[in-house]
Design a protein around this motif. Sequence first.
Motif, PDB file in Angstrom:
ATOM      1  N   ARG A 163      20.494  -6.600 -14.522  1.00 42.55           N
ATOM      2  CA  ARG A 163      19.793  -7.273 -13.426  1.00 42.55           C
ATOM      3  C   ARG A 163      20.649  -7.293 -12.163  1.00 42.55           C
ATOM      4  O   ARG A 163      20.155  -7.069 -11.060  1.00 42.55           O
ATOM      5  N   GLY A 164      21.933  -7.588 -12.322  1.00 40.03           N
ATOM      6  CA  GLY A 164      22.825  -7.602 -11.164  1.00 40.03           C
ATOM      7  C   GLY A 164      22.938  -6.233 -10.505  1.00 40.03           C
ATOM      8  O   GLY A 164      22.899  -6.120  -9.274  1.00 40.03           O
ATOM      9  N   ALA A 165      23.071  -5.188 -11.308  1.00 42.39           N
ATOM     10  CA  ALA A 165      23.133  -3.829 -10.754  1.00 42.39           C
ATOM     11  C   ALA A 165      21.825  -3.470 -10.056  1.00 42.39           C
ATOM     12  O   ALA A 165      21.832  -2.843  -8.990  1.00 42.39           O
ATOM     13  N   ASN A 166      20.685  -3.875 -10.637  1.00 45.96           N
ATOM     14  CA  ASN A 166      19.393  -3.606  -9.997  1.00 45.96           C
ATOM     15  C   ASN A 166      19.288  -4.305  -8.648  1.00 45.96           C
ATOM     16  O   ASN A 166      18.767  -3.742  -7.686  1.00 45.96           O
ATOM     17  N   LEU A 167      19.770  -5.538  -8.563  1.00 46.11           N
ATOM     18  CA  LEU A 167      19.725  -6.252  -7.290  1.00 46.11           C
ATOM     19  C   LEU A 167      20.624  -5.588  -6.258  1.00 46.11           C
ATOM     20  O   LEU A 167      20.263  -5.462  -5.094  1.00 46.11           O
ATOM     21  N   ARG A 189      -0.319  -9.659   1.475  1.00 48.64           N
ATOM     22  CA  ARG A 189       0.889  -9.316   0.729  1.00 48.64           C
ATOM     23  C   ARG A 189       0.619  -8.125  -0.177  1.00 48.64           C
ATOM     24  O   ARG A 189      -0.436  -8.019  -0.783  1.00 48.64           O
ATOM     25  N   LEU A 190       1.592  -7.227  -0.256  1.00 48.49           N
ATOM     26  CA  LEU A 190       1.529  -6.056  -1.128  1.00 48.49           C
ATOM     27  C   LEU A 190       2.512  -6.268  -2.271  1.00 48.49           C
ATOM     28  O   LEU A 190       3.669  -6.618  -2.048  1.00 48.49           O
ATOM     29  N   TYR A 211       9.196  -5.235 -13.762  1.00 48.59           N
ATOM     30  CA  TYR A 211       9.729  -5.879 -12.566  1.00 48.59           C
ATOM     31  C   TYR A 211       8.668  -5.853 -11.473  1.00 48.59           C
ATOM     32  O   TYR A 211       7.757  -5.028 -11.493  1.00 48.59           O
ATOM     33  N   HIS A 212       8.823  -6.752 -10.512  1.00 46.70           N
ATOM     34  CA  HIS A 212       7.933  -6.717  -9.358  1.00 46.70           C
ATOM     35  C   HIS A 212       8.692  -7.067  -8.091  1.00 46.70           C
ATOM     36  O   HIS A 212       9.750  -7.690  -8.121  1.00 46.70           O
ATOM     37  N   MET A 213       8.128  -6.613  -6.992  1.00 50.21           N
ATOM     38  CA  MET A 213       8.603  -6.973  -5.662  1.00 50.21           C
ATOM     39  C   MET A 213       7.368  -7.099  -4.788  1.00 50.21           C
ATOM     40  O   MET A 213       6.296  -6.592  -5.135  1.00 50.21           O
ATOM     41  N   SER A 214       7.502  -7.775  -3.658  1.00 47.49           N
ATOM     42  CA  SER A 214       6.359  -7.911  -2.772  1.00 47.49           C
ATOM     43  C   SER A 214       6.839  -7.995  -1.334  1.00 47.49           C
ATOM     44  O   SER A 214       8.019  -8.241  -1.067  1.00 47.49           O
ATOM     45  N   SER A 237       2.669  -8.421   5.080  1.00 45.91           N
ATOM     46  CA  SER A 237       2.308  -7.359   6.026  1.00 45.91           C
ATOM     47  C   SER A 237       3.325  -7.272   7.163  1.00 45.91           C
ATOM     48  O   SER A 237       3.634  -8.267   7.820  1.00 45.91           O
ATOM     49  N   GLY A 238       3.890  -6.074   7.342  1.00 49.43           N
ATOM     50  CA  GLY A 238       4.851  -5.834   8.407  1.00 49.43           C
ATOM     51  C   GLY A 238       6.248  -6.338   8.152  1.00 49.43           C
ATOM     52  O   GLY A 238       7.106  -6.259   9.022  1.00 49.43           O
ATOM     53  N   ARG A 239       6.526  -6.840   6.966  1.00 52.90           N
ATOM     54  CA  ARG A 239       7.835  -7.389   6.626  1.00 52.90           C
ATOM     55  C   ARG A 239       8.508  -6.523   5.558  1.00 52.90           C
ATOM     56  O   ARG A 239       7.831  -5.813   4.832  1.00 52.90           O
ATOM     57  N   PRO A 240       9.834  -6.611   5.415  1.00 52.66           N
ATOM     58  CA  PRO A 240      10.509  -5.858   4.346  1.00 52.66           C
ATOM     59  C   PRO A 240      10.190  -6.447   2.969  1.00 52.66           C
ATOM     60  O   PRO A 240       9.822  -7.613   2.847  1.00 52.66           O
ATOM     61  N   PHE A 241      10.375  -5.621   1.949  1.00 50.04           N
ATOM     62  CA  PHE A 241      10.136  -6.057   0.581  1.00 50.04           C
ATOM     63  C   PHE A 241      11.219  -7.027   0.123  1.00 50.04           C
ATOM     64  O   PHE A 241      12.380  -6.887   0.480  1.00 50.04           O
ATOM     65  N   ASP A 242      10.799  -8.000  -0.697  1.00 51.29           N
ATOM     66  CA  ASP A 242      11.743  -8.874  -1.382  1.00 51.29           C
ATOM     67  C   ASP A 242      12.476  -8.034  -2.428  1.00 51.29           C
ATOM     68  O   ASP A 242      12.008  -6.960  -2.801  1.00 51.29           O
ATOM     69  N   PRO A 243      13.594  -8.530  -2.995  1.00 52.72           N
ATOM     70  CA  PRO A 243      14.279  -7.788  -4.067  1.00 52.72           C
ATOM     71  C   PRO A 243      13.424  -7.720  -5.335  1.00 52.72           C
ATOM     72  O   PRO A 243      12.531  -8.539  -5.546  1.00 52.72           O
ATOM     73  N   TRP A 244      13.743  -6.748  -6.191  1.00 56.84           N
ATOM     74  CA  TRP A 244      13.081  -6.648  -7.495  1.00 56.84           C
ATOM     75  C   TRP A 244      13.399  -7.884  -8.328  1.00 56.84           C
ATOM     76  O   TRP A 244      14.540  -8.343  -8.356  1.00 56.84           O
ATOM     77  N   VAL A 245      12.380  -8.392  -9.037  1.00 57.56           N
ATOM     78  CA  VAL A 245      12.527  -9.543  -9.921  1.00 57.56           C
ATOM     79  C   VAL A 245      11.810  -9.209 -11.221  1.00 57.56           C
ATOM     80  O   VAL A 245      10.703  -8.659 -11.202  1.00 57.56           O
ATOM     81  N   GLU A 246      12.428  -9.568 -12.349  1.00 57.18           N
ATOM     82  CA  GLU A 246      11.771  -9.334 -13.631  1.00 57.18           C
ATOM     83  C   GLU A 246      10.573 -10.258 -13.776  1.00 57.18           C
ATOM     84  O   GLU A 246      10.632 -11.438 -13.425  1.00 57.18           O
ATOM     85  N   MET A 247       9.468  -9.722 -14.300  1.00 58.44           N
ATOM     86  CA  MET A 247       8.275 -10.522 -14.554  1.00 58.44           C
ATOM     87  C   MET A 247       8.602 -11.540 -15.648  1.00 58.44           C
ATOM     88  O   MET A 247       9.245 -11.195 -16.642  1.00 58.44           O
ATOM     89  N   PRO A 248       8.156 -12.791 -15.523  1.00 55.09           N
ATOM     90  CA  PRO A 248       8.420 -13.793 -16.565  1.00 55.09           C
ATOM     91  C   PRO A 248       7.756 -13.436 -17.890  1.00 55.09           C
ATOM     92  O   PRO A 248       6.744 -12.754 -17.915  1.00 55.09           O
ATOM     93  N   GLY A 249       8.321 -13.894 -18.963  1.00 53.08           N
ATOM     94  CA  GLY A 249       7.706 -13.753 -20.273  1.00 53.08           C
ATOM     95  C   GLY A 249       8.255 -12.635 -21.125  1.00 53.08           C
ATOM     96  O   GLY A 249       7.834 -12.470 -22.260  1.00 53.08           O
ATOM     97  N   GLY A 250       9.176 -11.836 -20.603  1.00 48.79           N
ATOM     98  CA  GLY A 250       9.840 -10.836 -21.423  1.00 48.79           C
ATOM     99  C   GLY A 250       8.985  -9.664 -21.868  1.00 48.79           C
ATOM    100  O   GLY A 250       9.262  -9.063 -22.894  1.00 48.79           O
TER     101      GLY A 250
END
Length: 167
Positions: free
Chosen positions: A20-24, A42-43, A56-59, A62-75
């Motif tokens: 997770r740290g390397a992905n971030l 929002r996309l 994982y997901h990111m969002s 509109s017109g803004r940079p993407f947030d970092p990748w985050v693992e979806m809850p629930g495994g």
Amino acid sequence: MNYCNPTWNNRGQLSATDIRGANLFYGLRTASAVGAASLGQRLYVFAKGLDDNRIYHMSAASGRPFDPWVEMPGGGLTEDAIASASLSNRIYVFIKGMDNRIYHTSAADGQPFGGWVEMPGGGLTEDSIAAASLGNGIHAFVRGMDNRVYDNFAEDSQPFGGWFLIR
């Protein structure tokens, strides 16, 4: 992290926290399983991690940079493409689990995703899932183990029903 010595630090294997740290830091390495859907202004983008089959997901607004990748809850884990669609004020995500069962999760606009829930009706598939919204409902489509196409439908804010054969 010092993984040069195979007898130290988890015998040379990266831990889930290390991944997770390397992905971030470096960005998520993804396999071909990528899905996307929009909700309001929002996309959302969904991807399967290349090294771990986690979702994982990111969002981005509109017109803004993407947030970092985050693992979806629930495994949840998958080896296949991720399907997503939005309806009203919710975004839905569908996966084929490692056990060939079909799972979904959803989130209201601006809220976190819940855990993965098996789709009602006990459907199984060896393929990816497709999803679409139409009118006041959302559909999940799969190729069943008998090579026929099935649909599971939910009206806005209602639970999914069972699988129905598409004729």
